[in-house]
Design an enzyme around this catalytic site. Structure first.
Site, PDB file in Angstrom:
ATOM      1  N   LYS A   1      38.134  60.505  71.772  1.00 14.55           N
ATOM      2  CA  LYS A   1      37.946  61.957  71.938  1.00 14.55           C
ATOM      3  C   LYS A   1      39.246  62.692  71.624  1.00 14.55           C
ATOM      4  O   LYS A   1      39.239  63.687  70.914  1.00 14.55           O
ATOM      5  CB  LYS A   1      37.522  62.311  73.383  1.00 14.55           C
ATOM      6  CG  LYS A   1      36.109  61.996  73.746  1.00 14.55           C
ATOM      7  CD  LYS A   1      35.098  62.977  73.236  1.00 14.55           C
ATOM      8  CE  LYS A   1      34.403  62.527  72.001  1.00 14.55           C
ATOM      9  NZ  LYS A   1      33.531  61.407  71.954  1.00 14.55           N
TER      10      LYS A   1
ATOM     11  N   TRP B   1      29.831  67.010  52.896  1.00  7.79           N
ATOM     12  CA  TRP B   1      30.881  66.123  53.376  1.00  7.79           C
ATOM     13  C   TRP B   1      31.210  65.237  52.169  1.00  7.79           C
ATOM     14  O   TRP B   1      30.399  64.436  51.727  1.00  7.79           O
ATOM     15  CB  TRP B   1      30.401  65.270  54.549  1.00  7.79           C
ATOM     16  CG  TRP B   1      31.493  64.467  55.175  1.00  7.79           C
ATOM     17  CD1 TRP B   1      32.382  64.894  56.130  1.00  7.79           C
ATOM     18  CD2 TRP B   1      31.820  63.094  54.904  1.00  7.79           C
ATOM     19  NE1 TRP B   1      33.243  63.879  56.457  1.00  7.79           N
ATOM     20  CE2 TRP B   1      32.934  62.763  55.732  1.00  7.79           C
ATOM     21  CE3 TRP B   1      31.310  62.122  54.061  1.00  7.79           C
ATOM     22  CZ2 TRP B   1      33.514  61.495  55.729  1.00  7.79           C
ATOM     23  CZ3 TRP B   1      31.890  60.857  54.051  1.00  7.79           C
ATOM     24  CH2 TRP B   1      32.977  60.554  54.880  1.00  7.79           C
TER      25      TRP B   1
ATOM     26  N   ASN C   1      22.162  64.524  49.662  1.00 10.77           N
ATOM     27  CA  ASN C   1      22.862  63.898  50.791  1.00 10.77           C
ATOM     28  C   ASN C   1      22.752  62.395  50.596  1.00 10.77           C
ATOM     29  O   ASN C   1      21.653  61.882  50.427  1.00 10.77           O
ATOM     30  CB  ASN C   1      22.185  64.322  52.107  1.00 10.77           C
ATOM     31  CG  ASN C   1      22.646  63.495  53.288  1.00 10.77           C
ATOM     32  OD1 ASN C   1      23.780  63.027  53.314  1.00 10.77           O
ATOM     33  ND2 ASN C   1      21.777  63.310  54.263  1.00 10.77           N
ATOM     34  N   GLY C   2      23.900  61.700  50.616  1.00  7.63           N
ATOM     35  CA  GLY C   2      23.869  60.250  50.429  1.00  7.63           C
ATOM     36  C   GLY C   2      24.784  59.856  49.281  1.00  7.63           C
ATOM     37  O   GLY C   2      25.672  60.619  48.895  1.00  7.63           O
TER      38      GLY C   2
ATOM     39  N   LYS D   1      29.079  65.084  61.880  1.00  3.33           N
ATOM     40  CA  LYS D   1      28.341  64.614  63.052  1.00  3.33           C
ATOM     41  C   LYS D   1      27.502  63.376  62.737  1.00  3.33           C
ATOM     42  O   LYS D   1      27.471  62.426  63.494  1.00  3.33           O
ATOM     43  CB  LYS D   1      27.433  65.748  63.539  1.00  3.33           C
ATOM     44  CG  LYS D   1      26.553  65.400  64.713  1.00  3.33           C
ATOM     45  CD  LYS D   1      27.318  65.528  65.989  1.00  3.33           C
ATOM     46  CE  LYS D   1      26.504  65.168  67.215  1.00  3.33           C
ATOM     47  NZ  LYS D   1      27.388  64.677  68.266  1.00  3.33           N
TER      48      LYS D   1
ATOM     49  N   GLU E   1      40.106  62.531  67.802  1.00  3.97           N
ATOM     50  CA  GLU E   1      39.199  63.175  66.839  1.00  3.97           C
ATOM     51  C   GLU E   1      39.235  64.691  66.892  1.00  3.97           C
ATOM     52  O   GLU E   1      38.977  65.345  65.891  1.00  3.97           O
ATOM     53  CB  GLU E   1      37.767  62.652  66.951  1.00  3.97           C
ATOM     54  CG  GLU E   1      36.975  63.133  68.129  1.00  3.97           C
ATOM     55  CD  GLU E   1      35.531  62.657  68.107  1.00  3.97           C
ATOM     56  OE1 GLU E   1      34.916  62.594  67.037  1.00  3.97           O
ATOM     57  OE2 GLU E   1      35.010  62.359  69.193  1.00  3.97           O
TER      58      GLU E   1
ATOM     59  N   ARG F   1      27.110  68.634  59.808  1.00 10.92           N
ATOM     60  CA  ARG F   1      26.949  67.445  58.966  1.00 10.92           C
ATOM     61  C   ARG F   1      28.026  67.346  57.887  1.00 10.92           C
ATOM     62  O   ARG F   1      28.072  66.372  57.128  1.00 10.92           O
ATOM     63  CB  ARG F   1      25.573  67.453  58.298  1.00 10.92           C
ATOM     64  CG  ARG F   1      24.434  67.477  59.278  1.00 10.92           C
ATOM     65  CD  ARG F   1      23.113  67.552  58.558  1.00 10.92           C
ATOM     66  NE  ARG F   1      22.836  66.336  57.839  1.00 10.92           N
ATOM     67  CZ  ARG F   1      22.235  65.273  58.339  1.00 10.92           C
ATOM     68  NH1 ARG F   1      21.835  65.299  59.592  1.00 10.92           N
ATOM     69  NH2 ARG F   1      22.027  64.213  57.613  1.00 10.92           N
TER      70      ARG F   1
ATOM     71  N   CYS G   1      26.366  65.603  54.870  1.00 12.02           N
ATOM     72  CA  CYS G   1      25.838  66.659  54.037  1.00 12.02           C
ATOM     73  C   CYS G   1      24.539  67.173  54.653  1.00 12.02           C
ATOM     74  O   CYS G   1      23.744  66.405  55.193  1.00 12.02           O
ATOM     75  CB  CYS G   1      25.539  66.236  52.603  1.00 12.02           C
ATOM     76  SG  CYS G   1      26.991  65.707  51.707  1.00 12.02           S
TER      77      CYS G   1
ATOM     78  N   HIS H   1      50.959  41.684  76.311  1.00 12.88           N
ATOM     79  CA  HIS H   1      50.924  40.821  75.118  1.00 12.88           C
ATOM     80  C   HIS H   1      51.336  41.575  73.854  1.00 12.88           C
ATOM     81  O   HIS H   1      51.121  41.091  72.752  1.00 12.88           O
ATOM     82  CB  HIS H   1      49.522  40.225  74.953  1.00 12.88           C
ATOM     83  CG  HIS H   1      49.113  39.391  76.125  1.00 12.88           C
ATOM     84  ND1 HIS H   1      49.670  38.159  76.388  1.00 12.88           N
ATOM     85  CD2 HIS H   1      48.240  39.637  77.136  1.00 12.88           C
ATOM     86  CE1 HIS H   1      49.134  37.660  77.502  1.00 12.88           C
ATOM     87  NE2 HIS H   1      48.270  38.545  77.979  1.00 12.88           N
TER      88      HIS H   1
ATOM     89  N   GLU I   1      36.878  55.405  74.776  1.00  8.78           N
ATOM     90  CA  GLU I   1      36.216  56.680  74.484  1.00  8.78           C
ATOM     91  C   GLU I   1      37.195  57.845  74.675  1.00  8.78           C
ATOM     92  O   GLU I   1      37.193  58.798  73.885  1.00  8.78           O
ATOM     93  CB  GLU I   1      34.984  56.823  75.386  1.00  8.78           C
ATOM     94  CG  GLU I   1      34.214  58.117  75.255  1.00  8.78           C
ATOM     95  CD  GLU I   1      33.685  58.400  73.848  1.00  8.78           C
ATOM     96  OE1 GLU I   1      33.732  57.513  72.982  1.00  8.78           O
ATOM     97  OE2 GLU I   1      33.232  59.531  73.637  1.00  8.78           O
TER      98      GLU I   1
HETATM   99  O1  M6R Z   1      24.724  59.333  65.816  1.00 10.29           O
HETATM  100  P1  M6R Z   1      25.484  58.106  66.228  1.00 10.29           P
HETATM  101  O2  M6R Z   1      25.565  57.959  67.698  1.00 10.29           O
HETATM  102  O3  M6R Z   1      24.982  56.875  65.570  1.00 10.29           O
HETATM  103  O4  M6R Z   1      26.967  58.336  65.701  1.00 10.29           O
HETATM  104  C1  M6R Z   1      27.912  57.319  65.796  1.00 10.29           C
HETATM  105  C2  M6R Z   1      29.308  57.854  65.640  1.00 10.29           C
HETATM  106  O5  M6R Z   1      29.484  58.411  64.375  1.00 10.29           O
HETATM  107  C3  M6R Z   1      29.613  58.912  66.701  1.00 10.29           C
HETATM  108  O6  M6R Z   1      29.415  58.414  67.983  1.00 10.29           O
HETATM  109  C4  M6R Z   1      31.073  59.397  66.577  1.00 10.29           C
HETATM  110  O7  M6R Z   1      31.955  58.369  66.859  1.00 10.29           O
HETATM  111  C5  M6R Z   1      31.242  60.579  67.523  1.00 10.29           C
HETATM  112  N1  M6R Z   1      31.054  61.791  66.797  1.00 10.29           N
HETATM  113  C6  M6R Z   1      32.537  60.620  68.188  1.00 10.29           C
HETATM  114  O8  M6R Z   1      32.607  61.668  69.101  1.00 10.29           O
END
Ligand code: M6R
Length: 620
Positions: A495, A77, A103-104, A615, A498, A27, A2, A514, A491
């Site tokens: 990517k 969010w 927010n929260g 984010k 997501e 956000r 948020c 395995h 990673e």
């Molecule tokens: O701000 P942060 O690095 O703590 O965020 C952690 C994850 O939420 C963040 O890396 C998330 O996995 C990425 N948006 C993925 O691309």
């Protein structure tokens, strides 16, 4: 999650609020809303969906209907309640006297609602109760002002929150409160501001203050007054933002993600800048991490390291483990931050905790780090956002200097985090006397070659785009790797899923036999990280195993491994040989970032705002 913004003192606050919400949309984008007040009534417009739905609705308002010099806005969010108009913020008390954006999560909202008796709530959110409670306090016999009423309410709140409120009866005033969710306040040229992130304020000022937990502020066109819950004056954390508006723009790229992928050479260069030098008094050059602030003698005593992080940052931490164990000889555990404090981790003053986070606001990581600090472990944060909660609360900080990262899918933050981890590994080796100064100097000078090598990798974009076109509709992609290739496989899978919503998983290549190899069938795509190095021969065997079962294989190799890979894989991308084996991940992740980006755009997905994500994750 948020985004919150408030402006007071501008001729037309709504324009400024919408512009700020645009920068906060990363956000959360489940709904957006705005409220203004003119001393007679509060006027709210809010809509489910992305910000463009709100701007459309605002355009339909009668001329000047919302114009006011004070207003607050929100981009959501969703946590409590579906993402619809009703649950969109702002929320008010039943008389429309007070409006709140939040927010929260207010964890005790049910109990607080019950305490109000037989009252109708207009939404299913946890946030609305705050407006009801503040309105109740405003009616108390001593006729408190908005600031006092908010102070009385936050004394009863449990959970994490940044709150921003306006009252019908105090037209030029915004009151904000912060606990475990970020909130920045500022004042410039007769205008008061607040926002979840400096990105929303950068067009107005670069001198800002981050509120600390428990602080409450009254913002007016005359300035910002910060107090604690008892009303005593309090001091927030003041700082200057080093980047400017231009850095937060797309600069001609179609998406922020693409821009940020192409910014990686510069970002890595900046992270490495000026790290190896003599001290002020001269002497031999050493690796210097100035903001680390932990006594070298204490670091020399460390006998165990925990790296705590989430998502992409966790994958960077996995490379950090390899670097610290290899160079500094200290055992390292890498752990998902959200799990750490719910078990019984064995940590003490000789355990170093490294908390990695782009935003520095990820609540899981902040909570895990604080749990370790409670047990006297020194905490170093590896953070991108200057002045963020994690940066402030840790004993020491290493900034990654990646510049603002806006796309939800993290790219340049990741590569600079890996570089940060390499620096930490070398630094720990240095303070523990595990390396000759010449050896450290040699590795550091080799790391300086990474930006040029990254430019070379980015030059493969056309080749990668052609591969993405070929595999746009593949149902299942498996990423495999060993040693430093494993975090990159993980990673790469993150990517792809997501931003393109395609099913993707990563496995240590040696684990395939395995179980996971049962998933392979003709048509599966396997992306294999296969740089030259001590695990290359094993990778080749694993590639053969999946190919024998009908998978197509895209191998990410290096100059010295590519020729051999051509005999085993359907496609080979030949990256430059990295300047050090542990720097290889910084290069090998880039084709996977580009591949995911190209697949997602070819599939027509909204790359910068993938569904269900935000984010900065400020809820547990
Ligand atoms: O701000 P942060 O690095 O703590 O965020 C952690 C994850 O939420 C963040 O890396 C998330 O996995 C990425 N948006 C993925 O691309």
């Amino acid at each position: 999650m948020c985004g919150i913004i408030g402006i007071t003192g501008r001729v037309d606050a709504v324009d400024g609020i919408v512009a700020g919400l645009k920068r906060l949309e990363y956000r959360g984008y489940d709904s957006a809303g705005v409220v203004t007040g003119d001393g007679r009534a509060l006027r709210i417009v809010k809509r489910a969906g992305k910000l463009e739905n709100l701007t459309g609705a605002l355009a339909e308002q009668a001329d000047g209907a919302l114009s006011a010099s004070t207003g607050i806005g929100h981009t959501r969010w969703a946590t409590h309640g579906a993402p619809n108009d009703r649950n969109a913020h702002p929320h008010t008390d039943p008389d429309g006297r007070v409006a709140v954006v939040h927010n929260g999560i207010v964890e005790n909202y049910q109990q607080l609602k019950s305490s109000l008796g037989d009252v109708r709530f207009a939404s299913e959110t946890d946030s609305e109760v705050v407006a009801h409670l503040v309105a109740r306090h405003l009616d108390e016999a001593d006729a408190p002002d908005l600031l006092t009423a908010v102070r009385r309410v936050v004394a009863d709140l449990k959970g994490a929150y940044s709150l921003c409120l306006v009252s019908r009866d105090e037209p030029d005033t915004i009151v904000v409160a912060k606990h475990e969710a970020p909130l920045i306040v500022a004042h410039a040229d007769g205008v008061g501001y607040c926002a979840s992130d400096v990105a929303a304020l950068i067009a107005h000022t670069r001198d800002v203050s981050a509120l600390l937990d428990g602080q409450i502020a009254r913002i007016t066109p005359d300035g910002v007054e910060v107090v604690d819950v008892d009303g005593a004056p309090a001091k927030p954390h003041d700082y200057h933002v080093s980047w400017d508006l231009e850095a937060a723009e797309k600069q001609g790229y179609e998406h922020f993600m693409l821009k940020e992928i192409f910014e990686q050479p510069q970002a890595v260069h900046d992270t490495l800048l000026d790290r190896h030098r003599p001290d002020a008094g001269g002497g031999s050059p050493r690796l210097r991490l100035d903001e680390l602030r932990i006594d070298e003698r204490d670091l020399a005593r460390i006998d165990k390291v925990f790296i705590l992080a989430c998502g992409t940052s966790l994958h960077a931490g996995m490379v950090g483990k390899l670097a610290i164990e290899h160079w500094a000889g200290i055992p390292v555990d890498v752990e998902v931050a959200s799990e750490f404090r719910y078990r019984d981790p064995i940590v003490d003053k000789n355990t170093l905790v490294i908390a990695i986070s782009q935003s520095g606001e990820t609540v899981d990581t902040i909570a895990a780090a604080s749990h370790a600090r409670d047990q006297r472990s020194p905490v170093v944060s590896l953070v991108n956002v200057v002045g963020s909660t994690l940066a402030r609360e840790a004993d020491g900080v290493l900034y990654t200097h990646a510049g603002p990262e806006v796309a939800v899918a993290s790219t340049k933050a990741f590569t600079t985090q890996i570089v940060g981890c390499l620096l930490l590994g070398l630094y720990l080796a240095q303070v523990r006397g595990r390396m000759y100064a010449t050896e450290t100097a040699d590795i550091l000078s080799r790391l300086q070659q990474i930006p040029d090598a990254l430019e070379e990798v980015l030059g493969l974009d056309a080749e990668i785009t052609a591969l993405a076109e070929r595999y746009t509709d593949v149902d299942y992609t498996m990423f495999i790797g060993r040693h430093s290739g494993l975090p990159i496989a993980m990673e790469g899978a993150l990517k792809l899923k997501e931003i393109s919503y395609l099913h993707a998983e990563a496995f240590p290549a040696g684990e395939m036999k395995h179980g996971p190899i049962a998933l392979i069938e003709p048509g599966s795509l396997v992306i294999a990280l296969a740089p030259a190095g001590h695990v290359f021969a094993k990778m080749v065997s694993n590639i053969q195993e999946v190919r024998a079962r009908g998978a197509s294989v895209l191998a990410i190799g290096t100059a010295d491994s590519a020729a051999e890979l051509k005999d085993h894989a359907d496609h080979v991308l030949a990256l430059p040989e990295p300047p050090h084996e542990l720097a290889g991940p910084v290069l090998s992740v880039v084709p996977l970032q580009l591949f995911s980006y190209r697949v997602a755009t070819l599939r027509g997905e909204d790359v910068d705002q993938p569904r269900n994500l935000a984010k900065t994750v400020t809820v547990e």
